[in-house]
Motif scaffolding. Structure first.
Motif, PDB file in Angstrom:
ATOM      1  N   UNK A   7       0.844  -1.247  -0.013  1.00 47.22           N
ATOM      2  CA  UNK A   7      -0.104   0.100   0.043  1.00 47.22           C
ATOM      3  C   UNK A   7       0.843   1.148  -0.075  1.00 47.22           C
ATOM      4  N   UNK A   8       2.011   1.158   0.934  1.00 49.15           N
ATOM      5  CA  UNK A   8       2.993   2.223   0.948  1.00 49.15           C
ATOM      6  C   UNK A   8       3.485   2.622  -0.605  1.00 49.15           C
ATOM      7  N   UNK A   9       3.974   1.537  -1.139  1.00 48.68           N
ATOM      8  CA  UNK A   9       4.369   1.679  -2.519  1.00 48.68           C
ATOM      9  C   UNK A   9       3.557   2.329  -3.453  1.00 48.68           C
ATOM     10  N   UNK A  10       2.210   1.570  -3.393  1.00 45.34           N
ATOM     11  CA  UNK A  10       1.294   1.827  -4.379  1.00 45.34           C
ATOM     12  C   UNK A  10       1.031   3.388  -4.285  1.00 45.34           C
ATOM     13  N   UNK A  11       0.797   3.816  -2.815  1.00 48.43           N
ATOM     14  CA  UNK A  11       0.525   5.094  -2.756  1.00 48.43           C
ATOM     15  C   UNK A  11       1.554   6.109  -3.334  1.00 48.43           C
ATOM     16  N   UNK A  12       2.790   5.838  -3.136  1.00 48.46           N
ATOM     17  CA  UNK A  12       3.912   6.719  -3.416  1.00 48.46           C
ATOM     18  C   UNK A  12       3.956   6.724  -4.887  1.00 48.46           C
ATOM     19  N   UNK A  13       3.759   5.437  -5.544  1.00 50.11           N
ATOM     20  CA  UNK A  13       3.899   5.546  -6.865  1.00 50.11           C
ATOM     21  C   UNK A  13       2.865   6.240  -7.598  1.00 50.11           C
ATOM     22  N   UNK A  26       4.676  34.994 -22.272  1.00 52.28           N
ATOM     23  CA  UNK A  26       4.279  36.248 -22.913  1.00 52.28           C
ATOM     24  C   UNK A  26       2.866  36.987 -22.199  1.00 52.28           C
ATOM     25  N   UNK A  27       2.619  36.377 -20.948  1.00 52.11           N
ATOM     26  CA  UNK A  27       1.194  37.050 -20.418  1.00 52.11           C
ATOM     27  C   UNK A  27       1.415  37.300 -18.807  1.00 52.11           C
ATOM     28  N   UNK A  28       2.266  36.479 -18.232  1.00 51.99           N
ATOM     29  CA  UNK A  28       2.369  36.707 -16.761  1.00 51.99           C
ATOM     30  C   UNK A  28       1.226  36.033 -16.121  1.00 51.99           C
ATOM     31  N   UNK A  29       0.368  34.754 -16.904  1.00 53.27           N
ATOM     32  CA  UNK A  29      -0.557  34.313 -16.418  1.00 53.27           C
ATOM     33  C   UNK A  29       0.281  32.977 -15.800  1.00 53.27           C
ATOM     34  N   UNK A  30      -0.824  32.263 -15.151  1.00 55.61           N
ATOM     35  CA  UNK A  30      -0.078  31.018 -14.593  1.00 55.61           C
ATOM     36  C   UNK A  30      -1.306  29.836 -14.560  1.00 55.61           C
ATOM     37  N   UNK A  31      -0.971  28.912 -14.947  1.00 61.30           N
ATOM     38  CA  UNK A  31      -2.089  27.535 -14.993  1.00 61.30           C
ATOM     39  C   UNK A  31      -1.560  26.664 -13.913  1.00 61.30           C
ATOM     40  N   UNK A  32      -2.876  26.139 -13.107  1.00 59.61           N
ATOM     41  CA  UNK A  32      -2.722  25.282 -11.894  1.00 59.61           C
ATOM     42  C   UNK A  32      -3.764  24.059 -12.350  1.00 59.61           C
ATOM     43  N   UNK A  33      -3.024  22.999 -12.238  1.00 62.09           N
ATOM     44  CA  UNK A  33      -3.943  21.962 -12.048  1.00 62.09           C
ATOM     45  C   UNK A  33      -4.118  21.088 -10.938  1.00 62.09           C
ATOM     46  N   UNK A  34      -4.964  20.742 -10.648  1.00 65.30           N
ATOM     47  CA  UNK A  34      -5.131  20.102  -8.885  1.00 65.30           C
ATOM     48  C   UNK A  34      -6.014  19.015  -8.895  1.00 65.30           C
ATOM     49  N   UNK A  35      -5.996  18.268  -7.929  1.00 64.87           N
ATOM     50  CA  UNK A  35      -6.721  17.147  -7.599  1.00 64.87           C
ATOM     51  C   UNK A  35      -6.880  16.766  -5.929  1.00 64.87           C
ATOM     52  N   UNK A  36      -7.863  16.415  -5.280  1.00 65.69           N
ATOM     53  CA  UNK A  36      -8.002  16.118  -4.179  1.00 65.69           C
ATOM     54  C   UNK A  36      -6.832  14.750  -3.767  1.00 65.69           C
ATOM     55  N   UNK A  37      -6.357  14.620  -2.938  1.00 63.44           N
ATOM     56  CA  UNK A  37      -5.232  13.531  -2.477  1.00 63.44           C
ATOM     57  C   UNK A  37      -6.026  12.237  -2.331  1.00 63.44           C
ATOM     58  N   UNK A  38      -7.416  12.283  -1.904  1.00 62.09           N
ATOM     59  CA  UNK A  38      -8.124  11.346  -1.635  1.00 62.09           C
ATOM     60  C   UNK A  38      -8.424  10.400  -2.992  1.00 62.09           C
ATOM     61  N   UNK A  39      -8.559  11.218  -4.002  1.00 62.56           N
ATOM     62  CA  UNK A  39      -8.691  10.602  -5.409  1.00 62.56           C
ATOM     63  C   UNK A  39      -7.627   9.951  -6.030  1.00 62.56           C
ATOM     64  N   UNK A  40      -6.353  10.277  -5.431  1.00 63.07           N
ATOM     65  CA  UNK A  40      -5.423   9.780  -6.152  1.00 63.07           C
ATOM     66  C   UNK A  40      -5.055   8.216  -5.815  1.00 63.07           C
ATOM     67  N   UNK A  41      -5.573   7.853  -4.620  1.00 61.97           N
ATOM     68  CA  UNK A  41      -5.669   6.479  -4.172  1.00 61.97           C
ATOM     69  C   UNK A  41      -6.820   5.682  -4.614  1.00 61.97           C
ATOM     70  N   UNK A  42      -7.790   6.149  -5.438  1.00 65.12           N
ATOM     71  CA  UNK A  42      -8.813   5.459  -5.866  1.00 65.12           C
ATOM     72  C   UNK A  42      -8.408   4.335  -6.605  1.00 65.12           C
ATOM     73  N   UNK A  43      -7.813   4.649  -7.646  1.00 62.30           N
ATOM     74  CA  UNK A  43      -7.206   3.469  -8.491  1.00 62.30           C
ATOM     75  C   UNK A  43      -6.194   2.626  -7.777  1.00 62.30           C
ATOM     76  N   UNK A  44      -5.302   3.354  -7.029  1.00 61.79           N
ATOM     77  CA  UNK A  44      -4.358   2.332  -6.055  1.00 61.79           C
ATOM     78  C   UNK A  44      -5.236   1.729  -5.318  1.00 61.79           C
ATOM     79  N   UNK A  45      -6.119   1.812  -4.639  1.00 56.56           N
ATOM     80  CA  UNK A  45      -6.741   1.220  -3.631  1.00 56.56           C
ATOM     81  C   UNK A  45      -7.612  -0.047  -4.359  1.00 56.56           C
TER      82      UNK A  45
END
Length: 678
Positions: A32-38, A276-295
């Protein structure tokens, strides 16, 4: 637990299960630790890659319009009209106006995202757009607008901060480029661009189930967010903690990855700048959903592991049951041996530990069978011999009984004669004992009289010592009396001295008083002398008080001395009386000593006569003892013969009983051996 302990196979299986559970628990935790880390690393890489991709797409979107603006700068018609028109009134009169309007319309129609193509007239403070009839408001001051100032200040093509279109209500930006001549701004070339396509790009992005992308401007304002209420209303710089720090990094054009908490939810966000704009893109995800496939993968792995454990357990159980099956045969054989069947044999063709146990059991059974057979033979022989011995013993016992009866008759006559002699001997012994008692009593009286004489001598000696000690006490008392009298005389002399000191103190006190009076008369000159006089007077008073106390103590000492003298006189009288009483006691002891000497002579006469009687009685006892000895020897010989015959008879009976018991034991042994099967 009792059910498990009752079987080796169940114990082994239970131990293996425990081992599997521990091993697989550790494995599951590590997995589980390895899967979560991966998955976290994979998600981080994906978020970073996605943010870079979206930033590139947004940048391409902006570069397209920046390119159009840059191309507009190459159009000499635009430059000429910007240079010529200085007020609003004659802008439509310019010969290039219609042409420029048509060109701007063509640019606007070339792209649906272009909401407005225009030239900003610096001197005329007006705009030329694709709309021929467009006129700015009368109070419109172009050089006071922020976007215009920003463009002039940048000196190059810029993308302005997003703003809401007053007509459509949509979010738009301006892409503008300044036109300068000799350091003076002539105006700008600009396009107003809607951000619908950018919103589509960002809205199409999704990671995991609820992950999304955001876009912020260079001042931190949120340009895009799935929640439209936050667009142009929230600024990331206003957030605290990691999110606020990330906003600063995004505004600085940096790339990065952060973990932060928002609304009690742990999130992961990657961000990259839009060039060329000074803008910034952010991509985010809840950490609980990271392990959905891992679980899901972990669940499948655990299910497979549990299946493997169950399969392995069943397989081990079957193998154990097969390998431990011979133990049932060995156990059945052991039960048969315990029941007495020594013919039991275990047939196992195995070289392992179970086979060696079976071989050892067969060897033990064979050895026991050999021993039991030998014991059975011995028991048979023993039973026969014991029966023969019992018969012989009964014959010997009968003969011994007849001999004993004959000897008993001879012993009876000897016993009667011996009894008469014994009676005479007893009477003589009584007489001797009485004589001895008289002799002993006379000796005791002699001893006691000697002790009395010694005590009298000791008493006389003690009386002499008492007289000497009392005389010494009398002399000491007389000396003490003299000392006490001398002490009384000394106390009287001390009293006289104290009276003298008291008189001197009274006179000193009087002199001090007179001195104080004289010092008071002298005034200031006599003040020091007055102090000294007071000190002398105080010392005189203290001396007078001390003499009073000493006088009281002397009076007490005098009274004590008188009392001591009286008591010493009484003591002298008591000592004289004691001396007289001791002299009387000495006279009594002398009278007792005379009477004791007469008693000692009388006791000596009794003792000498008792000794003569005792000698004659001893001679009579010797004669009677000789007669008794002869009679006793005859009776003893007869009794010894009778006792020997009785002992022989008893021994014979014991032999008979022992042989009977031996025969009975041999029969019991035979019965026990018959229980075994050979």
């Amino acid at each position: 637990m009792k059910w498990i302990r009752s079987s080796i196979s169940r114990k082994v299986i239970f131990s293996i299960l425990i081992l599997f559970l521990i091993t697989f628990s550790i494995y599951g935790y590590v997995l589980r630790t390895q899967i979560r880390s991966s998955f976290e690393k994979e998600t981080e890489a994906k978020l970073m890659k996605d943010s870079q991709k979206i930033a590139t797409e947004v940048n391409l979107f902006l570069e397209r319009y920046m390119t159009i603006v840059n191309q507009m700068e190459t159009n000499q018609d635009y430059l000429e009209i910007l240079e010529d028109i200085e007020n609003r009134a004659n802008k439509r009169e310019h010969p290039l106006y219609n042409k420029v309007v048509e060109q701007l319309a063509a640019i606007k129609n070339s792209d649906q995202n272009i909401s407005l193509a225009y030239l900003g007239l610096g001197e005329a403070s007006d705009l030329i757009t694709q709309d021929y009839d467009y006129d700015a408001d009368p109070d419109y001051q172009i050089r006071g607008k922020g976007w215009y100032q920003e463009t002039i200040k940048a000196g190059n093509t810029i993308v302005t901060e997003p703003y809401v279109d007053g007509v459509t209500g949509g979010l738009i930006i301006s892409v503008a480029k300044p036109v300068m001549q000799a350091g003076q701004d002539l105006g700008t070339l600009a396009l107003d661009i809607t951000l619908d396509d950018i919103s589509k790009i960002l809205s199409n992005y999704q990671v995991a189930e609820t992950g999304y992308a955001i876009l912020i401007s260079k001042n931190g304002t949120i340009i895009y967010h799935p929640n439209e209420e936050r667009v142009m209303n929230d600024n990331m710089s206003d957030f605290d903690g990691a999110l606020g720090q990330a906003a600063s990094s995004m505004q600085a054009g940096e790339s990065g990855l952060i973990n932060y908490e928002f609304n009690n939810e742990q999130r992961l966000m990657a961000f990259n700048p839009v060039a060329n704009s000074g803008w910034s893109i952010g991509t985010l995800v809840p950490k609980d959903e990271i392990m959905v496939e891992g679980n899901r993968i972990l669940f499948i792995s655990l299910v497979l592991l549990i299946g493997a454990v169950l399969f392995t357990t069943i397989l081990i159980s079957l193998l154990l049951k097969k390998n431990l099956k011979p133990i049932d045969k060995i156990l059945a054989a052991i039960n048969n041996v315990a029941a007495g069947d020594l013919s039991t044999k275990v047939d196992l063709d195995q070289a392992d530990e179970i086979g060696r146990i079976a071989t050892a059991l067969n060897q033990m059974t064979a050895n026991m069978r050999s021993i039991i057979e030998k014991v059975a033979d011995t028991a048979t022989d023993l039973s026969a011999s014991s029966e023969e011995l019992s018969a012989s013993g009964e014959e010997v016992a009968s003969a011994a009984e007849e001999v004993g009866n004959a000897i008993q008759q001879v012993a009876s006559g000897s016993e009667e004669q011996s009894a008469q002699v014994d009676q005479t001997n007893v009477m003589i012994k009584d007489l001797l004992e009485q004589i001895e008692e008289v002799e002993n009593m006379s000796k005791q009286m002699d001893t006691q009289s000697n002790e009395v004489m010694e005590n009298i001598k000791s008493g006389n000696q003690s009386i002499d010592n008492s007289v000497n000690e009392i005389s010494s006490v009398k002399n000491n008392a007389e000396e003490v009396s003299k000392t006490i009298n001398n002490l009384g005389e000394l106390s009287t002399q001390i009293g006289d001295i104290v009276a003298l000191i008291n008189n001197i103190a009274a006179q000193t006190n009087l002199l001090a008083l007179n001195a104080a009076i004289e010092a008071a008369r002298a005034g200031e000159a006599g003040r020091g002398f007055s102090v000294v006089a007071d000190e002398i007077r105080q010392l005189a008073e203290e001396s007078e008080n001390a003499t009073v106390q000493i006088n009281k103590l002397i009076n007490k000492i005098g009274a004590g001395v008188d009392n001591a003298v009286d008591k010493m006189n009484n003591t002298e009288e008591v000592v004289n009386h004691s001396v007289e009483a001791i002299d009387e006691t000495r006279n009594y002891f002398e009278e007792i000593n005379s009477a004791s000497l007469q008693l000692a002579e009388f006791i000596d006469n009794i003792s000498s006569k008792s000794e003569r009687v005792n000698l004659n009685a001893n001679k009579v006892e010797e004669v009677v003892n000789e007669i008794a000895k002869v009679s006793e020897e005859a009776a003893t010989n007869a009794e010894e013969v009778s006792a020997s015959s009785e002992e022989q008879y008893s021994s014979t009976e014991e032999i008979v009983r022992a042989s009977d018991q031996l025969a009975e034991m041999a029969n019991e042994l035979s019965e026990s051996i018959n229980k075994f099967k050979f």
